[in-house]
Scaffold this motif. Structure first.
Motif, PDB file in Angstrom:
ATOM      1  N   GLN A 264       3.561  94.943  20.354  1.00  0.00           N
ATOM      2  CA  GLN A 264       3.588  95.924  19.268  1.00  0.00           C
ATOM      3  C   GLN A 264       3.281  95.301  17.917  1.00  0.00           C
ATOM      4  N   GLY A 265       2.904  94.018  17.929  1.00  0.00           N
ATOM      5  CA  GLY A 265       2.449  93.374  16.700  1.00  0.00           C
ATOM      6  C   GLY A 265       3.476  92.525  15.989  1.00  0.00           C
ATOM      7  N   LEU A 266       4.681  92.427  16.532  1.00  0.00           N
ATOM      8  CA  LEU A 266       5.713  91.622  15.891  1.00  0.00           C
ATOM      9  C   LEU A 266       5.598  90.150  16.286  1.00  0.00           C
ATOM     10  N   LYS A 267       5.792  89.284  15.310  1.00  0.00           N
ATOM     11  CA  LYS A 267       5.888  87.859  15.601  1.00  0.00           C
ATOM     12  C   LYS A 267       7.352  87.574  15.943  1.00  0.00           C
ATOM     13  N   ILE A 268       7.621  87.419  17.222  1.00  0.00           N
ATOM     14  CA  ILE A 268       8.983  87.318  17.715  1.00  0.00           C
ATOM     15  C   ILE A 268       9.409  85.862  17.850  1.00  0.00           C
ATOM     16  N   THR A 269      10.593  85.569  17.301  1.00  0.00           N
ATOM     17  CA  THR A 269      11.246  84.282  17.536  1.00  0.00           C
ATOM     18  C   THR A 269      12.633  84.550  18.092  1.00  0.00           C
ATOM     19  N   VAL A 270      12.917  83.988  19.234  1.00  0.00           N
ATOM     20  CA  VAL A 270      14.260  84.083  19.801  1.00  0.00           C
ATOM     21  C   VAL A 270      15.135  83.009  19.160  1.00  0.00           C
ATOM     22  N   GLN A 271      16.273  83.420  18.638  1.00  0.00           N
ATOM     23  CA  GLN A 271      17.273  82.459  18.136  1.00  0.00           C
ATOM     24  C   GLN A 271      18.311  82.281  19.222  1.00  0.00           C
ATOM     25  N   THR A 272      18.477  81.061  19.683  1.00  0.00           N
ATOM     26  CA  THR A 272      19.445  80.792  20.737  1.00  0.00           C
ATOM     27  C   THR A 272      20.484  79.798  20.248  1.00  0.00           C
ATOM     28  N   VAL A 273      21.744  80.212  20.268  1.00  0.00           N
ATOM     29  CA  VAL A 273      22.852  79.311  19.961  1.00  0.00           C
ATOM     30  C   VAL A 273      23.315  78.681  21.272  1.00  0.00           C
ATOM     31  N   VAL A 274      23.305  77.356  21.306  1.00  0.00           N
ATOM     32  CA  VAL A 274      23.632  76.627  22.526  1.00  0.00           C
ATOM     33  C   VAL A 274      25.069  76.107  22.451  1.00  0.00           C
ATOM     34  N   THR A 275      25.876  76.474  23.421  1.00  0.00           N
ATOM     35  CA  THR A 275      27.246  75.970  23.503  1.00  0.00           C
ATOM     36  C   THR A 275      27.338  74.932  24.620  1.00  0.00           C
ATOM     37  N   ARG A 276      28.465  74.263  24.678  1.00  0.00           N
ATOM     38  CA  ARG A 276      28.673  73.258  25.727  1.00  0.00           C
ATOM     39  C   ARG A 276      28.689  73.891  27.117  1.00  0.00           C
ATOM     40  N   ASN A 277      28.969  75.202  27.159  1.00  0.00           N
ATOM     41  CA  ASN A 277      29.077  75.879  28.453  1.00  0.00           C
ATOM     42  C   ASN A 277      27.739  76.339  29.022  1.00  0.00           C
ATOM     43  N   ASP A 278      26.737  76.518  28.156  1.00  0.00           N
ATOM     44  CA  ASP A 278      25.488  77.103  28.649  1.00  0.00           C
ATOM     45  C   ASP A 278      24.249  76.258  28.364  1.00  0.00           C
ATOM     46  N   ILE A 279      24.424  75.018  27.952  1.00  0.00           N
ATOM     47  CA  ILE A 279      23.262  74.170  27.690  1.00  0.00           C
ATOM     48  C   ILE A 279      22.401  74.007  28.945  1.00  0.00           C
ATOM     49  N   LYS A 280      23.031  74.094  30.096  1.00  0.00           N
ATOM     50  CA  LYS A 280      22.305  73.943  31.369  1.00  0.00           C
ATOM     51  C   LYS A 280      21.312  75.072  31.608  1.00  0.00           C
ATOM     52  N   ASN A 281      21.462  76.181  30.897  1.00  0.00           N
ATOM     53  CA  ASN A 281      20.588  77.340  31.095  1.00  0.00           C
ATOM     54  C   ASN A 281      19.432  77.399  30.099  1.00  0.00           C
ATOM     55  N   LEU A 282      19.341  76.389  29.228  1.00  0.00           N
ATOM     56  CA  LEU A 282      18.381  76.461  28.131  1.00  0.00           C
ATOM     57  C   LEU A 282      16.930  76.474  28.617  1.00  0.00           C
ATOM     58  N   ARG A 283      16.607  75.657  29.601  1.00  0.00           N
ATOM     59  CA  ARG A 283      15.228  75.575  30.074  1.00  0.00           C
ATOM     60  C   ARG A 283      14.719  76.949  30.554  1.00  0.00           C
ATOM     61  N   GLU A 284      15.558  77.672  31.259  1.00  0.00           N
ATOM     62  CA  GLU A 284      15.151  78.990  31.758  1.00  0.00           C
ATOM     63  C   GLU A 284      14.802  79.931  30.616  1.00  0.00           C
ATOM     64  N   LYS A 285      15.580  79.882  29.528  1.00  0.00           N
ATOM     65  CA  LYS A 285      15.301  80.731  28.364  1.00  0.00           C
ATOM     66  C   LYS A 285      13.950  80.359  27.755  1.00  0.00           C
ATOM     67  N   VAL A 286      13.715  79.065  27.588  1.00  0.00           N
ATOM     68  CA  VAL A 286      12.465  78.603  26.987  1.00  0.00           C
ATOM     69  C   VAL A 286      11.273  79.050  27.819  1.00  0.00           C
ATOM     70  N   GLU A 287      11.376  78.976  29.115  1.00  0.00           N
ATOM     71  CA  GLU A 287      10.283  79.385  29.996  1.00  0.00           C
ATOM     72  C   GLU A 287       9.964  80.873  29.820  1.00  0.00           C
ATOM     73  N   LYS A 288      10.998  81.713  29.716  1.00  0.00           N
ATOM     74  CA  LYS A 288      10.771  83.148  29.560  1.00  0.00           C
ATOM     75  C   LYS A 288      10.136  83.457  28.199  1.00  0.00           C
ATOM     76  N   VAL A 289      10.574  82.753  27.168  1.00  0.00           N
ATOM     77  CA  VAL A 289       9.997  82.947  25.844  1.00  0.00           C
ATOM     78  C   VAL A 289       8.528  82.527  25.845  1.00  0.00           C
ATOM     79  N   TYR A 290       8.256  81.407  26.468  1.00  0.00           N
ATOM     80  CA  TYR A 290       6.891  80.886  26.574  1.00  0.00           C
ATOM     81  C   TYR A 290       5.980  81.881  27.274  1.00  0.00           C
ATOM     82  N   ASN A 291       6.425  82.429  28.377  1.00  0.00           N
ATOM     83  CA  ASN A 291       5.615  83.374  29.142  1.00  0.00           C
ATOM     84  C   ASN A 291       5.386  84.691  28.403  1.00  0.00           C
ATOM     85  N   ALA A 292       6.275  85.029  27.486  1.00  0.00           N
ATOM     86  CA  ALA A 292       6.135  86.270  26.718  1.00  0.00           C
ATOM     87  C   ALA A 292       5.233  86.105  25.503  1.00  0.00           C
ATOM     88  N   GLY A 293       4.867  84.870  25.182  1.00  0.00           N
ATOM     89  CA  GLY A 293       4.048  84.628  24.004  1.00  0.00           C
ATOM     90  C   GLY A 293       4.837  84.672  22.714  1.00  0.00           C
TER      91      GLY A 293
END
Length: 342
Positions: free
Chosen positions: A164-193
């Protein structure tokens, strides 16, 4: 003929907006280099247009600190005061800014006052928001997505907003409990452009300490940054600071929903006055502000509050150049999209 004239007027308007914000940034740079008034002027403004929120994230200190928000006319005055300062980048935040019925008016007004402008939302209300209209005025739309916001499902909707024309940036706050899930988030953001800004959780006095191990955070971010390049807009300068120490500087400033300026930062700061009553320079020269800068200089928390930890790197020309390069690469160059079907 009328359409042609309107197009020319729009083009001229955009030209002057770009020139004005670049000149303001240059003014900040000169003041920072020559330090003519013996205090640090901010280049980044975080205006929390409301403290109300439709979420209650455990690491956030805004929603549980109720502050009466200003009306539209008063909000315009806050923005005008910021436009008369060295603030070059303005972030409209909350709480949840989409809870304000006049948010589009506020976005338009901020755009016309020549900022690099973005808004940060948790994304829950985006489907009912005037996304295409906002895309005309926002340079970037930041969507806070992580386990703390309980809105990971929005990662699967990113491409629809990008389209829809928006320049999207995902802001992700990383805690000690979910740092292991960070790669999956980055991959989804990458695939979405889209892009992603990755920040460690900060330990505020009235919140649980969920901050991740710095070395683990550093090592993972370096790995992901090299692999995904401009998709990750967290700068190398910030990432490298995670394995060392740094001295905070007051190059960013927070404005609360009632117009109070919280200084020198949101962790140890306090109100130094209200922008409805005084311009920003006057407040920054006050005794409260002087005391705030002394507190920041003596602070040894090393909390890595992103706004200050990132902009504090600007004191080294090499870090500033690195930030400019990373920002340009992340926000203005189209990322390569993987072959994965989205």
């Amino acid at each position: 003929m009328n359409e042609y004239i309107q197009l020319r007027l729009n083009t001229i308007s955009v030209f002057f907006i770009i020139m004005n914000r670049n000149l303001r940034g240059f003014k900040w740079f000169l003041n920072t280099i020559f330090d003519d008034d013996s205090f640090e002027r901010p280049v980044y403004g975080s205006y929390k247009v409301t403290h109300s929120c439709n979420l209650q994230c455990p690491f956030c200190n805004v929603w549980n600190n109720p502050v009466k928000m200003l009306n539209t006319k008063e909000a315009f005055k806050i923005i005008d005061r910021l436009a008369d300062s060295t603030i070059t980048v303005l972030s409209l935040e909350g709480g949840e800014p989409l809870l304000r019925k006049d948010i589009l008016d506020i976005i338009r007004h901020a755009h016309d006052r020549s900022f690099y402008l973005f808004m940060t939302t948790n994304g829950i209300l985006l489907d009912n928001a005037p996304v295409k209209e906002m895309s005309k005025y926002l340079d970037f739309l930041h969507i806070s997505i992580d386990e703390g916001h309980n809105n990971l499902f929005i990662l699967d909707k990113l491409k629809s907003y990008v389209d829809q024309g928006l320049k999207i940036t995902v802001q992700t706050v990383v805690t000690r409990n979910d740092i292991k899930n960070l790669r999956e988030k980055v991959e989804k953001v990458y695939n979405a452009g889209a892009r992603i800004l990755i920040m460690p959780a900060v330990h505020f006095d009235n919140t649980p300490d969920l901050s991740p191990d710095r070395k683990n955070m550093h090592d993972l971010l370096m790995e992901l940054k090299k692999e995904y390049d401009g998709t990750i807009v967290t700068s190398y300068a910030f990432i490298k600071a995670l394995e060392g120490s740094y001295q905070c500087h007051s190059y960013s400033v927070q404005i609360d929903a009632n117009g109070d300026v919280i200084y020198p930062c949101s962790v140890i700061g306090q109100s130094i006055g209200n922008l409805l009553e005084n311009d920003l320079d006057t407040l920054l020269k006050s005794e409260r502000a002087i005391e705030g800068r002394k507190m920041m200089k003596a602070c040894n928390r090393q909390c890595y509050l992103y706004l200050h930890a990132e902009t504090s790197n600007f004191t080294k020309p090499s870090n500033l150049a690195m930030f400019v390069r990373d920002t340009f690469e992340g926000y203005f160059l189209k990322p390569k999209i993987s072959k994965t079907e989205y």
